[in-house]
Design a protein around this motif. Structure first.
Motif, PDB file in Angstrom:
ATOM      1  N   THR A 194       0.815  -1.206   0.000  1.00 32.48           N
ATOM      2  CA  THR A 194       0.000   0.000   0.000  1.00 32.48           C
ATOM      3  C   THR A 194       0.849   1.257   0.000  1.00 32.48           C
ATOM      4  OG1 THR A 194      -1.580  -1.276   1.331  1.00 32.48           O
ATOM      5  CG2 THR A 194      -1.962   1.090   1.171  1.00 32.48           C
ATOM      6  N   ALA A 195       2.085   1.163   0.481  1.00 35.56           N
ATOM      7  CA  ALA A 195       2.945   2.346   0.566  1.00 35.56           C
ATOM      8  C   ALA A 195       3.219   2.964  -0.787  1.00 35.56           C
ATOM      9  CB  ALA A 195       4.259   1.978   1.254  1.00 35.56           C
ATOM     10  N   ARG A 196       3.025   2.214  -1.879  1.00 35.66           N
ATOM     11  CA  ARG A 196       3.307   2.799  -3.190  1.00 35.66           C
ATOM     12  C   ARG A 196       2.365   3.933  -3.531  1.00 35.66           C
ATOM     13  NH1 ARG A 196       0.825   0.060  -8.021  1.00 35.66           N
ATOM     14  NH2 ARG A 196      -0.892  -1.224  -7.304  1.00 35.66           N
ATOM     15  N   TRP A 197       1.190   3.960  -2.881  1.00 36.71           N
ATOM     16  CA  TRP A 197       0.251   5.047  -3.168  1.00 36.71           C
ATOM     17  C   TRP A 197       0.636   6.331  -2.448  1.00 36.71           C
ATOM     18  CZ3 TRP A 197      -2.060   3.630  -7.260  1.00 36.71           C
ATOM     19  CH2 TRP A 197      -2.417   2.288  -7.457  1.00 36.71           C
ATOM     20  N   LEU A 198       1.638   6.256  -1.544  1.00 38.81           N
ATOM     21  CA  LEU A 198       2.167   7.481  -0.952  1.00 38.81           C
ATOM     22  C   LEU A 198       3.048   8.246  -1.932  1.00 38.81           C
ATOM     23  CD1 LEU A 198       3.183   6.239   2.608  1.00 38.81           C
ATOM     24  CD2 LEU A 198       1.266   7.734   2.040  1.00 38.81           C
ATOM     25  N   GLY A 199       3.698   7.524  -2.831  1.00 34.69           N
ATOM     26  CA  GLY A 199       4.560   8.171  -3.807  1.00 34.69           C
ATOM     27  C   GLY A 199       3.748   8.881  -4.875  1.00 34.69           C
ATOM     28  N   PRO A 200       4.327   9.863  -5.525  1.00 33.74           N
ATOM     29  CA  PRO A 200       3.590  10.622  -6.541  1.00 33.74           C
ATOM     30  C   PRO A 200       3.557   9.958  -7.904  1.00 33.74           C
ATOM     31  CG  PRO A 200       5.775  11.555  -6.265  1.00 33.74           C
ATOM     32  CD  PRO A 200       5.664  10.432  -5.272  1.00 33.74           C
ATOM     33  N   ALA A 201       3.996   8.701  -8.015  1.00 37.43           N
ATOM     34  CA  ALA A 201       4.038   8.052  -9.325  1.00 37.43           C
ATOM     35  C   ALA A 201       3.439   6.655  -9.289  1.00 37.43           C
ATOM     36  CB  ALA A 201       5.487   7.984  -9.825  1.00 37.43           C
ATOM     37  N   MET A 220      -2.546  15.727  -1.737  1.00 39.44           N
ATOM     38  CA  MET A 220      -2.006  17.085  -1.654  1.00 39.44           C
ATOM     39  C   MET A 220      -1.631  17.434  -0.223  1.00 39.44           C
ATOM     40  SD  MET A 220      -4.546  19.246  -4.139  1.00 39.44           S
ATOM     41  CE  MET A 220      -5.088  18.607  -5.705  1.00 39.44           C
ATOM     42  N   ALA A 221      -2.495  17.053   0.735  1.00 34.94           N
ATOM     43  CA  ALA A 221      -2.185  17.336   2.136  1.00 34.94           C
ATOM     44  C   ALA A 221      -0.922  16.600   2.582  1.00 34.94           C
ATOM     45  CB  ALA A 221      -3.372  16.952   3.017  1.00 34.94           C
ATOM     46  N   TRP A 222      -0.714  15.395   2.075  1.00 29.88           N
ATOM     47  CA  TRP A 222       0.459  14.600   2.439  1.00 29.88           C
ATOM     48  C   TRP A 222       1.750  15.258   1.940  1.00 29.88           C
ATOM     49  CZ3 TRP A 222       3.718  11.556   4.651  1.00 29.88           C
ATOM     50  CH2 TRP A 222       4.676  10.836   3.950  1.00 29.88           C
ATOM     51  N   THR A 223       1.815  15.586   0.655  1.00 29.24           N
ATOM     52  CA  THR A 223       3.051  16.137   0.097  1.00 29.24           C
ATOM     53  C   THR A 223       3.264  17.587   0.516  1.00 29.24           C
ATOM     54  OG1 THR A 223       1.832  16.650  -1.942  1.00 29.24           O
ATOM     55  CG2 THR A 223       3.035  14.565  -1.857  1.00 29.24           C
ATOM     56  N   ALA A 224       2.215  18.399   0.442  1.00 28.54           N
ATOM     57  CA  ALA A 224       2.363  19.806   0.822  1.00 28.54           C
ATOM     58  C   ALA A 224       2.636  19.944   2.312  1.00 28.54           C
ATOM     59  CB  ALA A 224       1.112  20.589   0.437  1.00 28.54           C
ATOM     60  N   VAL A 251      -0.747  17.071   9.923  1.00 29.06           N
ATOM     61  CA  VAL A 251      -1.672  16.922   8.792  1.00 29.06           C
ATOM     62  C   VAL A 251      -1.124  15.919   7.791  1.00 29.06           C
ATOM     63  CG1 VAL A 251      -2.723  18.127   6.849  1.00 29.06           C
ATOM     64  CG2 VAL A 251      -2.637  19.236   9.085  1.00 29.06           C
ATOM     65  N   ALA A 252       0.178  16.004   7.505  1.00 29.14           N
ATOM     66  CA  ALA A 252       0.792  15.065   6.560  1.00 29.14           C
ATOM     67  C   ALA A 252       0.725  13.630   7.076  1.00 29.14           C
ATOM     68  CB  ALA A 252       2.239  15.473   6.297  1.00 29.14           C
ATOM     69  N   VAL A 253       0.992  13.436   8.355  1.00 29.34           N
ATOM     70  CA  VAL A 253       0.945  12.089   8.931  1.00 29.34           C
ATOM     71  C   VAL A 253      -0.478  11.536   8.893  1.00 29.34           C
ATOM     72  CG1 VAL A 253       1.253  10.780  11.056  1.00 29.34           C
ATOM     73  CG2 VAL A 253       2.992  12.434  10.353  1.00 29.34           C
ATOM     74  N   ALA A 254      -1.472  12.384   9.206  1.00 30.75           N
ATOM     75  CA  ALA A 254      -2.866  11.930   9.147  1.00 30.75           C
ATOM     76  C   ALA A 254      -3.257  11.552   7.723  1.00 30.75           C
ATOM     77  CB  ALA A 254      -3.781  13.031   9.683  1.00 30.75           C
ATOM     78  N   ALA A 255      -2.818  12.360   6.740  1.00 31.60           N
ATOM     79  CA  ALA A 255      -3.113  12.036   5.345  1.00 31.60           C
ATOM     80  C   ALA A 255      -2.450  10.729   4.936  1.00 31.60           C
ATOM     81  CB  ALA A 255      -2.651  13.177   4.447  1.00 31.60           C
ATOM     82  N   ALA A 256      -1.207  10.522   5.365  1.00 29.43           N
ATOM     83  CA  ALA A 256      -0.521   9.270   5.053  1.00 29.43           C
ATOM     84  C   ALA A 256      -1.240   8.083   5.675  1.00 29.43           C
ATOM     85  CB  ALA A 256       0.921   9.328   5.543  1.00 29.43           C
ATOM     86  N   GLY A 257      -1.778   8.270   6.881  1.00 29.80           N
ATOM     87  CA  GLY A 257      -2.525   7.188   7.508  1.00 29.80           C
ATOM     88  C   GLY A 257      -3.748   6.791   6.714  1.00 29.80           C
ATOM     89  N   LEU A 258      -4.451   7.774   6.158  1.00 30.51           N
ATOM     90  CA  LEU A 258      -5.619   7.458   5.330  1.00 30.51           C
ATOM     91  C   LEU A 258      -5.208   6.701   4.069  1.00 30.51           C
ATOM     92  CD1 LEU A 258      -7.678  10.781   5.550  1.00 30.51           C
ATOM     93  CD2 LEU A 258      -8.248   8.575   6.577  1.00 30.51           C
ATOM     94  N   ILE A 259      -4.115   7.118   3.447  1.00 26.28           N
ATOM     95  CA  ILE A 259      -3.675   6.457   2.221  1.00 26.28           C
ATOM     96  C   ILE A 259      -3.219   5.027   2.508  1.00 26.28           C
ATOM     97  CG2 ILE A 259      -1.930   6.530   0.399  1.00 26.28           C
ATOM     98  CD1 ILE A 259      -2.013   9.581   0.599  1.00 26.28           C
ATOM     99  N   LEU A 260      -2.550   4.815   3.642  1.00 23.06           N
ATOM    100  CA  LEU A 260      -2.068   3.475   3.976  1.00 23.06           C
ATOM    101  C   LEU A 260      -3.185   2.508   4.314  1.00 23.06           C
ATOM    102  CD1 LEU A 260       1.096   4.365   6.081  1.00 23.06           C
ATOM    103  CD2 LEU A 260       1.027   3.387   3.779  1.00 23.06           C
ATOM    104  N   ARG A 261      -4.375   3.010   4.550  1.00 20.31           N
ATOM    105  CA  ARG A 261      -5.514   2.128   4.825  1.00 20.31           C
ATOM    106  C   ARG A 261      -6.196   1.633   3.550  1.00 20.31           C
ATOM    107  NH1 ARG A 261      -9.385   4.743   9.249  1.00 20.31           N
ATOM    108  NH2 ARG A 261     -10.340   2.688   8.965  1.00 20.31           N
TER     109      ARG A 261
END
Length: 441
Positions: A194-201, A220-224, A251-261
């Motif tokens: 799932t971590a691949r969806w954290l990357g921008p590609a 956007m919240a994760w990277t910005a 905010v970035a950590v919370a966004a990453a948590g949503l993506i990792l789910r």
């Protein structure tokens, strides 16, 4: 009181307004060249692969997404790092810090070219490629929200590179950071977790899916958030104010948590029934493509017309030729090859090859282990090839050598139309996985 006198016949001059520091910074350094380099890199990459993405919005969006993250991202990192170390290399750092402005404002203004110019380059490449796709697509829409998230991600990488360039005092930091960034983004792109969806590609290949509505703003919240946290941590003075950097970091950590789910296999993508809806012609057998490829329907129908004329009315002949993510859904359905993959700019590149592929799919049986063996297996294989070659000859340079099947091909061509239809009826009724049941022409 002292009066200011104006000589007779002259107009009072307006005070000269100093240029904005932000505009001055945007024009200085390598920022404009970085934006041009990012745009040119993406456009050249997309141009070289144009036949693969100009038929569908999803293909264009996915290709732009991967190119922006995998190529534009490392370039923004390296250029931002070089821009960040500019004043130290010129020995003007003390002069810059003596400007009567808050330290954070100075850092944000200095980092603006590193973030905004690469983002502008990605935005320009996106606009050009979408305009180049628009005349050839049949349906759907471009995922503009994902492209906007790519713009933010590349800008954030440029800002992070700028902070690294100001902190690390080594001239080789910029190229090394670009190389490390490329390797890290590539590993994140092609990993299976799932971590691949954290990357921008992160790449996705299904054409009939759409992203969930919240993925782009969360990305956007994760990277910005990461970039803003780094800028605040470096630019805030005194040191006790640096704790404010924890806000965008949280905010970035919370966004990453949503993506990792997200599910590891699907990620943010979900099937879209509207994109997979079938559009059919009125022929017999029918030819059905999805909404995404409906502009190709007249040409595909014309290519299959000679084959349909031979199959029409035969027992066991297909009722519909269907294409799409769900495959055959009714009795008598036969799956078609993906027309868009064989098309360039809305036209089939090789109609003869597409027809040959359709015949191959028509006679492809799902055999069990142990089937297709026995003393007549070789003969059955040659007959299968002969029937395919008779109905739709394989273009030169493609497919197996038909020399062994040539005698059966000549027999089929020598028969009368009635005899040919009688043989096709017997051939369609036979089980192709059992060599003894395959009728000899």
């Amino acid at each position: 009181m002292t009066a200011t006198l104006t000589p007779p016949g002259t107009e009072p001059t307006a005070p000269v307004r100093a240029p904005s520091p932000l505009l001055t910074e945007l024009r200085r350094g390598i920022g404009p060249w970085t934006g041009a380099a990012v745009a040119l890199t993406l456009l050249l990459t997309m141009y070289g692969k144009a036949p693969g993405w100009q038929a569908r919005w999803s293909d264009a969006t996915n290709m732009l997404h991967v190119a922006a993250g995998l190529l534009g991202g490392p370039l923004a990192l390296a250029a931002g790092c070089w821009q960040g170390g500019r004043d130290r290399r010129r020995r003007t750092l003390d002069l810059w810090e003596s400007v009567p402005r808050p330290p954070l404002r100075r850092v944000l203004v200095a980092a603006a070219p590193s973030a905004l110019w690469p983002a502008a380059g990605v935005l320009l490449a996106d606009a050009v490629c979408l305009l180049a796709t628009w005349p050839y697509v049949s349906g759907g829409r471009p995922f503009l929200e994902l492209l906007a998230a790519d713009v933010v991600a590349v800008g954030a990488l440029g800002a992070l590179g700028h902070v690294v360039g100001q902190v690390v005092r080594w001239r080789l930091t910029a190229p090394l950071l670009g190389i490390v960034g490329y390797v890290g983004l590539a590993l994140a792109t092609y990993t299976e977790g799932t971590a691949r969806w954290l990357g921008p590609a992160g790449e996705h290949q299904s054409f009939w899916d759409r992203p969930v509505w919240w993925f782009a703003p969360v990305s956007m919240a994760w990277t910005a958030g990461l970039a803003l946290a780094a800028l605040l941590a470096y630019g805030l003075r005194p040191a006790r104010l640096r704790t404010l950097a924890l806000v965008p970091l949280a905010v970035a950590v919370a966004a990453a948590g949503l993506i990792l789910r997200l599910p590891a296999d699907q990620g943010p993508w979900r099937p879209d029934p509207a994109l997979a809806r079938q559009v059919c012609d009125d022929g017999t057998p029918q030819v059905c493509l999805t909404v995404l490829d409906q502009n190709l329907l007249p040409e595909v129908s014309a290519v299959l017309a000679p084959l349909n004329a031979r199959l029409r009315g035969l027992p066991g002949a297909p009722v519909r030729w269907v294409a799409g993510p769900y495959g055959p859904t009714r009795p008598g359905d036969i799956e078609l090859p993906d027309a868009a993959q064989d098309a360039t700019r809305g036209r089939l590149t090789r109609p003869d090859l597409y027809l040959n592929s359709a015949v191959t799919w028509l006679f492809s049986d799902t055999c069990e282990p142990g089937d297709g063996t026995g003393p007549n297996a070789r003969r059955a294989s040659d007959i299968h090839l002969a029937v395919s070659e008779w109905l739709a000859p394989t273009p030169a340079g493609y497919g197996p050598d038909p020399t062994a099947a040539q005698p059966y091909i000549e027999r089929l061509r020598a028969r009368s139309p009635a005899e040919q239809r009688d043989y096709l009826t017997r051939y369609l009724a036979a089980n192709g996985c059992h060599p003894d049941e395959v009728p000899v022409p």
